[in-house]
Design a protein around this motif. Structure first.
Motif, PDB file in Angstrom:
ATOM      1  N   ARG A 408       0.835  -1.210   0.000  1.00  0.00           N
ATOM      2  CA  ARG A 408       0.000   0.000   0.000  1.00  0.00           C
ATOM      3  C   ARG A 408       0.868   1.258   0.000  1.00  0.00           C
ATOM      4  O   ARG A 408       0.605   2.214  -0.735  1.00  0.00           O
ATOM      5  CB  ARG A 408      -0.904  -0.019   1.235  1.00  0.00           C
ATOM      6  CG  ARG A 408      -1.826   1.184   1.369  1.00  0.00           C
ATOM      7  CD  ARG A 408      -2.439   1.188   2.745  1.00  0.00           C
ATOM      8  NE  ARG A 408      -3.410   2.266   2.923  1.00  0.00           N
ATOM      9  CZ  ARG A 408      -3.784   2.729   4.097  1.00  0.00           C
ATOM     10  NH1 ARG A 408      -3.279   2.207   5.221  1.00  0.00           N
ATOM     11  NH2 ARG A 408      -4.669   3.714   4.188  1.00  0.00           N
ATOM     12  N   THR A 409       1.931   1.243   0.805  1.00  0.00           N
ATOM     13  CA  THR A 409       2.829   2.395   0.867  1.00  0.00           C
ATOM     14  C   THR A 409       3.525   2.609  -0.474  1.00  0.00           C
ATOM     15  O   THR A 409       3.631   3.738  -0.967  1.00  0.00           O
ATOM     16  CB  THR A 409       3.872   2.190   1.979  1.00  0.00           C
ATOM     17  OG1 THR A 409       3.197   1.998   3.224  1.00  0.00           O
ATOM     18  CG2 THR A 409       4.803   3.381   2.083  1.00  0.00           C
ATOM     19  N   GLU A 411       2.545   1.659  -3.499  1.00  0.00           N
ATOM     20  CA  GLU A 411       1.594   2.127  -4.513  1.00  0.00           C
ATOM     21  C   GLU A 411       1.215   3.592  -4.292  1.00  0.00           C
ATOM     22  O   GLU A 411       1.036   4.354  -5.243  1.00  0.00           O
ATOM     23  CB  GLU A 411       0.351   1.241  -4.496  1.00  0.00           C
ATOM     24  CG  GLU A 411       0.612  -0.178  -4.984  1.00  0.00           C
ATOM     25  CD  GLU A 411      -0.653  -1.005  -5.060  1.00  0.00           C
ATOM     26  OE1 GLU A 411      -1.760  -0.462  -4.800  1.00  0.00           O
ATOM     27  OE2 GLU A 411      -0.558  -2.213  -5.390  1.00  0.00           O
ATOM     28  N   ARG A 412       1.113   3.981  -3.035  1.00  0.00           N
ATOM     29  CA  ARG A 412       0.756   5.367  -2.727  1.00  0.00           C
ATOM     30  C   ARG A 412       1.867   6.331  -3.149  1.00  0.00           C
ATOM     31  O   ARG A 412       1.597   7.414  -3.684  1.00  0.00           O
ATOM     32  CB  ARG A 412       0.464   5.484  -1.236  1.00  0.00           C
ATOM     33  CG  ARG A 412      -0.165   6.812  -0.801  1.00  0.00           C
ATOM     34  CD  ARG A 412      -0.762   6.678   0.576  1.00  0.00           C
ATOM     35  NE  ARG A 412       0.164   6.073   1.517  1.00  0.00           N
ATOM     36  CZ  ARG A 412      -0.194   5.548   2.681  1.00  0.00           C
ATOM     37  NH1 ARG A 412      -1.462   5.550   3.061  1.00  0.00           N
ATOM     38  NH2 ARG A 412       0.710   5.024   3.487  1.00  0.00           N
ATOM     39  N   SER A 415       1.678   6.674  -6.980  1.00  0.00           N
ATOM     40  CA  SER A 415       0.517   7.428  -7.476  1.00  0.00           C
ATOM     41  C   SER A 415       0.611   8.916  -7.147  1.00  0.00           C
ATOM     42  O   SER A 415       0.041   9.743  -7.854  1.00  0.00           O
ATOM     43  CB  SER A 415      -0.770   6.845  -6.888  1.00  0.00           C
ATOM     44  OG  SER A 415      -0.806   7.002  -5.471  1.00  0.00           O
ATOM     45  N   ARG A 416       1.332   9.280  -6.098  1.00  0.00           N
ATOM     46  CA  ARG A 416       1.427  10.689  -5.704  1.00  0.00           C
ATOM     47  C   ARG A 416       2.722  11.349  -6.171  1.00  0.00           C
ATOM     48  O   ARG A 416       2.708  12.446  -6.718  1.00  0.00           O
ATOM     49  CB  ARG A 416       1.322  10.798  -4.179  1.00  0.00           C
ATOM     50  CG  ARG A 416      -0.035  10.350  -3.626  1.00  0.00           C
ATOM     51  CD  ARG A 416      -0.048  10.441  -2.107  1.00  0.00           C
ATOM     52  NE  ARG A 416      -1.319   9.970  -1.556  1.00  0.00           N
ATOM     53  CZ  ARG A 416      -1.586   9.892  -0.248  1.00  0.00           C
ATOM     54  NH1 ARG A 416      -0.670  10.260   0.634  1.00  0.00           N
ATOM     55  NH2 ARG A 416      -2.753   9.449   0.160  1.00  0.00           N
TER      56      ARG A 416
END
Length: 777
Positions: A408-409, A411-412, A415-416
């Motif tokens: 999750r980290t 991918e975040r 994406s940012r």
């Protein structure tokens, strides 16, 4: 008279012939009849054999399901309350006011009360239990049972992260009757076949209605089938609706009832029935349907949820609750009212259940593979030990090292951070691609992996298959080759960074250049590494020998193609991010090689252990030489091309790594590690086009943000027994003292340190370089 006599004779002859013909026809009819009976009997026996062999054996090709690591909670664990709640939601836990069943949680400020589910882990069977966890400063502060007793460890069930499906793309999660929630069985029989326990496979009334309907031109059969007939149709027969197929269905239903108990038949039906669609994948059985619609195990469902699943048995597509909510609600409430009419529930309970919303999850709980790149890695590693039939139909349970929080980290950050970097460079119409993976240092467990910026897209897996020139990423291998020769090279050995021309293949001359197009004279080895000087590295690599540099790469773990040409010293070799991670993990692990792995263990559909994947480790390098290399890689991060990292991490976190940029800035690499995580990031274009990013300005920025968000631990820079630290003057290559001008505290393999001393009057107020002092302390 003679004429009459002849006429009588002819009549007798005709009668005789007719008698013989009739006798022959009767014999032929009997023969045909006996033949048809024999064929029918043989056909019946064959049909019976096919029916029983499949029903008694493996009824279905079961998909293999892949699971993440199990979340283990203990006091001091670095985990915020919000991250914990996110994982509970992913596992399908529901927030309630009062805990009453497994799969629920209650929120009380920084305290979370959880009713965990039972789960058969690879090493133990865990019963459902109630516990509470209190968070403080993004850590687990307290862990207690429902009775207030302090708990040392709690383990939640792993997250299902994907599957490997049969060719017909049927997905199911078989359940036993004892695992059903209250009223599911009763509801199903009430709605679909009230005489199930009385008939022998057929409902004569239903068959009569089906036959009449089927005789009408242009019509097909409808209604009236028993649950046994429906099971036969779904399990053995196709979708064709003809009189012949209906007759075959009836015969097979009778045979099935003769061979098997009602319990076996209804259990097979519950696991076979089609109840929905997830993309190309068909959802079969109530066990998988519960996950698909509610993200919950079947046993946890309440009455209104059970009624919806039973309602779908009438027609899963027609009553699809995500597409036709009102239609599904009406059908569900009809099921509830039928239960009340039959006295299975009272009318007050029926009224409360009918007032509930459909209560389905916002998104299907059975997304085919939400983490496709990681699942691709799992499949590749499984194929070393299992054939395709076992993978696609054996119902394997595969437990992996996948960490949903780390993924999750990662991918975040992608994406940012990546779009922001592109906007900064004006890359509005030419988006970049990337790949990355995160590995646990020491165990070589792959925790997270992405194969492209569209992380949920199951396309080209760049982390495994995109082999790109690695540029300066290779330099630690060159310098490690030198540092393994302590009598010839130390961290302060002078390396010439002057221009060089090296003969190459076909009479060509190779003339490397530094990134700044300058030469820097003689520089200490650690500085050549830290500043990523190409001229110094090329000279060093040629002096060491290309064969020795290639051998170091092999021992670090690289197994791909390798051309031993002069440009190899500056990264003229194409690797995947996975290859690079393998090499760098050997460095991070102190010279101990371990193959990167994604799988912890594999169990059968019946929960029997099939294979464990134990940790494998092999010592390949002297720990002293690795210690020196790690020092030089920290110089990269503190003083050299990676120094911008500490804007993200602060000065108290020590990390080691190396930037990499291929020719014309077509590839941007960064590979590095902390005390707990190793991460590799590649940034580039699929068409091999140029970019406005180097390793430092591109991949390093993503890596730094990732490591900051992961809140990594500082590098464990323990000193091996054969290492001694000395104050030296690197520029002059002499021993020095603390406080002397230009003095630096540097590690040496014992016996390789300089003997001659400088002459100076040390000023005690001079301090060791700040970042290194923190490490030593």
């Amino acid at each position: 008279m003679a004429k009459n006599k002849r006429r009588k004779t002819r009549k007798k002859s005709t009668r005789a012939r007719h008698s013989k013909l009739g006798l022959a026809l009767r014999k032929l009819f009997k023969t045909i009849l006996l033949g048809l009976l024999a064929i029918s009997l043989i056909g019946l026996l064959v049909l019976d054999y096919r029916l029983t062999s499949r029903f008694s054996g493996s009824k279905w090709a079961l998909p293999s399901h892949v699971y993440s690591r199990a979340l283990e909670l203990y006091e001091g664990l670095e985990l915020s309350r919000d991250d914990f709640l996110w994982e509970l939601e992913k596992l399908g836990y529901r927030r309630v006011a009062v805990l009453s069943a497994a799969g629920q949680y209650r929120l009380r400020g920084q305290r979370v009360d959880v009713y965990s589910r039972a789960f058969q882990f690879w090493d133990e069977s865990k019963a459902a239990q109630i516990f509470n966890v209190t968070f403080k400063n993004a850590r687990v502060g307290d862990l207690r049972s429902a009775q207030g007793k302090t708990l040392t460890l709690i383990r939640l069930e792993p997250l299902r992260i994907g599957g490997i499906y049969p060719a017909h793309l049927e997905d199911r999660l078989p359940v036993r009757l004892e695992e059903l929630p209250p009223l599911l069985l009763e509801s199903l029989i009430t709605v679909e076949d009230r005489d199930f326990y009385q008939h022998y496979g057929l409902s004569l009334r239903g068959i009569g209605r089906a036959l009449i309907n089927n005789l009408r031109p242009g019509s097909s059969t409808q209604g009236g089938s028993t649950l046994t007939q429906q099971l036969v149709k779904n399990l053995y027969l196709g979708r064709e609706r003809t009189l012949l197929r209906k007759g075959l269905e009836a015969v097979m239903a009778l045979l099935l009832e003769q061979h098997y108990s009602k319990v076996e038949i209804i259990e097979a039906y519950i696991n076979e029935i089609y109840l929905g669609q997830a993309g190309k994948r068909a959802i079969h059985g109530f066990g998988m349907a519960s996950r698909h619609y509610f993200k919950q195990p079947l046993a946890e469902l309440e009455l209104h949820q059970v009624a919806l699943l039973v309602a779908l048995a009438k027609g899963a597509s027609y009553y699809d609750p995500r597409r036709y909510g009102e239609r599904a609600l009406q059908r569900r409430n009809l099921v509830i009212s039928l239960l009340a009419e039959q006295g299975l529930i009272n009318y007050a309970t029926a009224r409360r259940a009918s007032q509930q919303a459909l209560d389905i999850s916002a998104r299907p709980g059975t997304r085919t593979n939400p983490f496709p790149a990681y699942l691709d890695l799992v499949k590749r590693q499984l194929r070393r030990d299992y054939d395709e039939a076992s993978l696609h139909g054996g119902g394997l349970q595969v437990f992996t090292f996948f960490n949903p929080q780390v993924q999750r980290t990662l991918e975040r950050v992608i994406s940012r951070k990546l779009p922001a970097m592109e906007r900064q460079k004006g890359l509005h119409d030419k988006p970049l691609e990337m790949s990355s993976l995160v590995v646990r240092v020491g165990t070589a467990e792959v925790l997270a992996l992405v194969g492209g910026r569209e992380t949920g897209f199951a396309g080209f897996n760049r982390a495994l298959d995109a082999r790109r020139p690695i540029g300066s990423t290779i330099k630690p291998a060159v310098y490690l080759t030198a540092l393994e020769r302590p009598t010839d090279y130390t961290l302060i050995s002078p390396i010439s960074d002057a221009k060089v021309a090296i003969p190459a293949a076909q009479g060509e001359i190779w003339r490397p250049q530094n990134f700044d197009r300058k030469s820097h004279g003689e520089v200490p080895l650690y500085q050549a590494m830290g500043q990523s000087y190409n001229l110094a590295t090329a000279r060093l690599g040629m002096a060491l020998g290309l064969s020795d540099v290639g051998d170091t790469l092999r021992r670090l773990g690289y197994e791909g193609p390798l051309s031993k040409v002069p440009a190899l010293t500056l990264g003229a070799v194409s690797m995947s991010a996975f290859d690079v991670a393998t090499i760098y993990h050997t460095i991070a692990a102190g010279g101990f090689y371990s193959p990167l792995g994604s799988i912890h263990s594999v169990y059968s559909a019946g929960n029997q252990p099939l294979k464990r994947y134990p940790y494998r480790v092999e010592s390949r390098f002297d720990t002293g030489a690795i210690h020196l290399l790690q020092y030089a890689m920290q110089v990269v991060m503190r003083e050299g091309t990676g120094r911008s990292t500490h804007r993200f991490l602060g000065n108290d976190i020590a990390v080691a790594g190396k930037t990499g940029t291929s020719n014309d800035q077509r590839d941007s690499w960064f590979s590095g590690f902390s005390g707990d995580y190793l991460a590799v990031v590649w940034l580039g274009r699929d068409d091999n086009g140029k970019m406005p990013f180097t390793g430092s300005s591109g991949a390093l920025q993503l890596w730094s943000q990732l490591m900051a968000d992961l809140q990594v631990h500082t590098l464990d820079f323990a000193r091996p027994d054969n290492i001694a630290y000395h104050w030296v003057d690197p520029g002059r290559g002499l021993r020095s003292e603390e406080g002397c001008e230009g003095a630096r505290y540097i590690p040496f393999i014992v016996g390789s340190e300089p003997e001659a001393l400088t002459t100076c009057h040390p000023r005690r107020e001079r301090k060791i370089i700040d970042w290194f002092k923190a490490l030593l302390n």
